[in-house]
Design an enzyme around this catalytic site. Structure first.
Site, PDB file in Angstrom:
ATOM      1  N   SER A 107      42.602  44.588  47.957  1.00 53.67           N
ATOM      2  CA  SER A 107      43.208  43.831  49.051  1.00 53.67           C
ATOM      3  C   SER A 107      43.537  44.819  50.163  1.00 53.67           C
ATOM      4  O   SER A 107      43.591  46.031  49.918  1.00 53.67           O
ATOM      5  CB  SER A 107      44.499  43.166  48.543  1.00 53.67           C
ATOM      6  OG  SER A 107      45.343  42.783  49.598  1.00 53.67           O
TER       7      SER A 107
ATOM      8  N   TYR B  63      52.295  43.113  43.430  1.00 59.49           N
ATOM      9  CA  TYR B  63      50.937  42.828  43.891  1.00 59.49           C
ATOM     10  C   TYR B  63      50.349  44.054  44.593  1.00 59.49           C
ATOM     11  O   TYR B  63      49.243  44.505  44.271  1.00 59.49           O
ATOM     12  CB  TYR B  63      50.967  41.626  44.841  1.00 59.49           C
ATOM     13  CG  TYR B  63      49.615  41.151  45.296  1.00 59.49           C
ATOM     14  CD1 TYR B  63      48.826  40.343  44.483  1.00 59.49           C
ATOM     15  CD2 TYR B  63      49.104  41.525  46.532  1.00 59.49           C
ATOM     16  CE1 TYR B  63      47.579  39.910  44.893  1.00 59.49           C
ATOM     17  CE2 TYR B  63      47.859  41.100  46.961  1.00 59.49           C
ATOM     18  CZ  TYR B  63      47.097  40.284  46.143  1.00 59.49           C
ATOM     19  OH  TYR B  63      45.855  39.858  46.553  1.00 59.49           O
TER      20      TYR B  63
HETATM   21  P1  NDP Z   1      42.840  32.123  43.175  1.00 62.31           P
HETATM   22  O1  NDP Z   1      44.214  31.883  42.667  1.00 62.31           O
HETATM   23  O2  NDP Z   1      42.132  31.025  43.852  1.00 62.31           O
HETATM   24  O3  NDP Z   1      41.905  32.654  42.014  1.00 62.31           O
HETATM   25  C1  NDP Z   1      42.356  33.551  41.060  1.00 62.31           C
HETATM   26  C2  NDP Z   1      41.386  33.554  39.891  1.00 62.31           C
HETATM   27  O4  NDP Z   1      41.866  34.467  38.895  1.00 62.31           O
HETATM   28  C3  NDP Z   1      41.279  32.192  39.227  1.00 62.31           C
HETATM   29  O5  NDP Z   1      39.952  31.949  38.886  1.00 62.31           O
HETATM   30  C4  NDP Z   1      42.129  32.337  37.969  1.00 62.31           C
HETATM   31  O6  NDP Z   1      41.589  31.500  36.950  1.00 62.31           O
HETATM   32  C5  NDP Z   1      41.881  33.810  37.632  1.00 62.31           C
HETATM   33  N1  NDP Z   1      42.938  34.361  36.793  1.00 62.31           N
HETATM   34  C6  NDP Z   1      44.274  34.449  37.035  1.00 62.31           C
HETATM   35  N2  NDP Z   1      44.902  34.988  35.983  1.00 62.31           N
HETATM   36  C7  NDP Z   1      43.945  35.254  35.051  1.00 62.31           C
HETATM   37  C8  NDP Z   1      43.972  35.805  33.757  1.00 62.31           C
HETATM   38  N3  NDP Z   1      45.117  36.224  33.179  1.00 62.31           N
HETATM   39  N4  NDP Z   1      42.806  35.920  33.074  1.00 62.31           N
HETATM   40  C9  NDP Z   1      41.635  35.507  33.628  1.00 62.31           C
HETATM   41  N5  NDP Z   1      41.544  34.984  34.866  1.00 62.31           N
HETATM   42  C10 NDP Z   1      42.694  34.854  35.563  1.00 62.31           C
HETATM   43  O7  NDP Z   1      42.971  33.405  44.132  1.00 62.31           O
HETATM   44  P2  NDP Z   1      41.895  34.167  45.048  1.00 62.31           P
HETATM   45  O8  NDP Z   1      40.563  33.613  44.887  1.00 62.31           O
HETATM   46  O9  NDP Z   1      42.488  34.254  46.387  1.00 62.31           O
HETATM   47  O10 NDP Z   1      41.985  35.618  44.415  1.00 62.31           O
HETATM   48  C11 NDP Z   1      40.862  36.308  43.899  1.00 62.31           C
HETATM   49  C12 NDP Z   1      41.112  37.788  44.089  1.00 62.31           C
HETATM   50  O11 NDP Z   1      41.157  38.089  45.478  1.00 62.31           O
HETATM   51  C13 NDP Z   1      42.435  38.264  43.504  1.00 62.31           C
HETATM   52  O12 NDP Z   1      42.257  39.510  42.883  1.00 62.31           O
HETATM   53  C14 NDP Z   1      43.316  38.395  44.715  1.00 62.31           C
HETATM   54  O13 NDP Z   1      44.338  39.325  44.543  1.00 62.31           O
HETATM   55  C15 NDP Z   1      42.289  38.867  45.748  1.00 62.31           C
HETATM   56  N6  NDP Z   1      42.710  38.697  47.124  1.00 62.31           N
HETATM   57  C16 NDP Z   1      43.038  37.450  47.598  1.00 62.31           C
HETATM   58  C17 NDP Z   1      43.501  37.301  48.873  1.00 62.31           C
HETATM   59  C18 NDP Z   1      43.925  35.978  49.438  1.00 62.31           C
HETATM   60  O14 NDP Z   1      44.538  35.963  50.529  1.00 62.31           O
HETATM   61  N7  NDP Z   1      43.622  34.864  48.806  1.00 62.31           N
HETATM   62  C19 NDP Z   1      43.631  38.474  49.786  1.00 62.31           C
HETATM   63  C20 NDP Z   1      43.238  39.715  49.179  1.00 62.31           C
HETATM   64  C21 NDP Z   1      42.793  39.810  47.902  1.00 62.31           C
HETATM   65  P3  NDP Z   1      42.410  30.815  35.757  1.00 62.31           P
HETATM   66  O15 NDP Z   1      43.731  30.382  36.297  1.00 62.31           O
HETATM   67  O16 NDP Z   1      41.507  29.702  35.357  1.00 62.31           O
HETATM   68  O17 NDP Z   1      42.508  31.882  34.714  1.00 62.31           O
END
Ligand code: NDP
Length: 335
Positions: free
Chosen positions: A141, A154
């Site tokens: 990020s 985070y």
């Molecule tokens: P979402 O919440 O939409 O997606 C997060 C994903 O991670 C989901 O598919 C969730 O699936 C999965 N996840 C969460 N916990 C677990 C776990 N314990 N085991 C396996 N899977 C897990 O968020 P984003 O798409 O925004 O985030 C994706 C990445 O991008 C992250 O690393 C985030 O930090 C990063 N990011 C996002 C930003 C934003 O503004 N959105 C900015 C910068 C970086 P499930 O719940 O089904 O397990």
């Protein structure tokens, strides 16, 4: 290796950026392994990806479980014979003052974001070594380069992901075909903000105008085709990464005083653990509708961006004059 023969694994594929990545990789053809905790959301995604031409394996797993990630890697190779691209994308978010959020929540954010990337990395690297190459893409990020108030777990985890990526890149220099990319998005329109743990008492909203998850996915695909060390995504990230290197104190103050005001709505909320321990029963989608409602905030963002750019240019000139290019010139703490 052509796109059509490529075997790709995406973690956190059930929603947001991971889901957008899966859909884009599916369009390019080849084989795809999608993993996250929500099996039903992955099955639905797999149907959509197969419709776009990909051969898909659904492998539900929790990234905090090292053995489960080993199994995902082994199942991938058992089914498709190799793994060419591994995207460590799964992540969670939490808001609250460092001393106020329960310690087990802080631990869990780091466990998911940093340990999750570590588990994926250690699961796939032996296969990369055996086949003589592979592309590891870790989603960090802009907060991998700077801090942000009420997001210490985070930001710490995202800094850690950058460090882990750098170390693995060095460790893998003996195998020419292994490459490691770190992707650094700024705010993205995904369910992340809605499902975040929140100990602030106020509703969280993305700061500024978030970019679309598909835009991040496009950069992830570009990394798979043309690897780069670090890839900021979106204007806020490009500027944030640059400014954090040149004027870190200024960026900290801007984050604390201005941007944090944009990040919270007046709407009160009860403390919530969000999706840290259990996946939510909503939000298995790519976008979350934030971009549509962010026009008013985006004006402020643009003003901040222009001000910041001017400050950045001034800082670069001052740095160059001082003959210490690349070093922070505003390194002192300011209160
Ligand atoms: P979402 O919440 O939409 O997606 C997060 C994903 O991670 C989901 O598919 C969730 O699936 C999965 N996840 C969460 N916990 C677990 C776990 N314990 N085991 C396996 N899977 C897990 O968020 P984003 O798409 O925004 O985030 C994706 C990445 O991008 C992250 O690393 C985030 O930090 C990063 N990011 C996002 C930003 C934003 O503004 N959105 C900015 C910068 C970086 P499930 O719940 O089904 O397990």
């Amino acid at each position: 290796m052509g796109r059509r023969d490529r075997v790709v694994v995406v973690t956190g594929a059930s929603s947001g950026i991971g889901r957008a990545c899966a859909l884009r990789f599916a369009e390019a053809g080849g084989a795809l392994v999608v993993t996250a905790r929500r099996a039903d959301a992955l099955e639905e995604l797999a149907t959509e990806c197969r419709g776009r031409g990909a051969d898909v394996l659904v492998a539900p797993a929790d990234v905090t479980d090292a053995e489960a990630m080993d199994r995902v890697a082994a199942e991938t190779v058992a089914r498709f014979g190799r793994v060419d691209v591994w995207v460590n994308n799964a992540g969670v978010n939490m808001y609250g003052r460092t001393e106020e959020v329960p310690a087990r929540l802080w631990h869990r954010v780091v466990e998911t974001n940093l340990f999750g990337v570590y588990h994926g990395t250690r699961a796939v690297l032996p296969w990369f070594r055996e086949q003589g190459g592979g592309t590891l893409i870790n989603v960090s990020s802009v907060l991998g380069h700077t801090g942000f108030p009420q997001q210490s777990a985070y930001a710490a985890s995202k800094h850690g992901i950058r460090a882990l990526s750098d170390c693995v890149r060095q460790e893998s220099l003996d195998v020419k075909g292994i490459v490691v990319c770190t992707v650094l998005p700024g705010p993205v329109d995904t369910p992340l903000f809605r499902v975040a743990a929140n100990w602030t008492g106020r509703k969280v909203v993305p700061p500024g105008r978030p970019v679309s998850a598909d835009r991040v996915a496009a950069q992830v695909l570009r990394c798979a085709d043309h690897p780069r060390r670090e890839v900021p995504v979106g204007g806020a990230s490009r500027f944030g990464v640059l400014a954090a290197r040149i004027v870190p104190g200024m960026v900290e103050r801007a984050g604390a005083r201005v941007l944090s005001r944009q990040h919270f709505a007046d709407q009160p909320t009860a403390p919530s653990e969000g999706n840290l321990f259990e996946p939510p029963d909503f939000g298995a989608r790519v976008d979350d509708g934030w971009r549509a409602g962010s026009r008013r905030r985006s004006r402020l963002s643009r003003a901040l961006l222009v001000t910041g750019l001017l400050l950045g240019v001034a800082a670069v000139i001052a740095t160059a004059r001082a003959g210490v290019a690349g070093q922070p010139i505003v390194g002192r703490y300011a209160r």
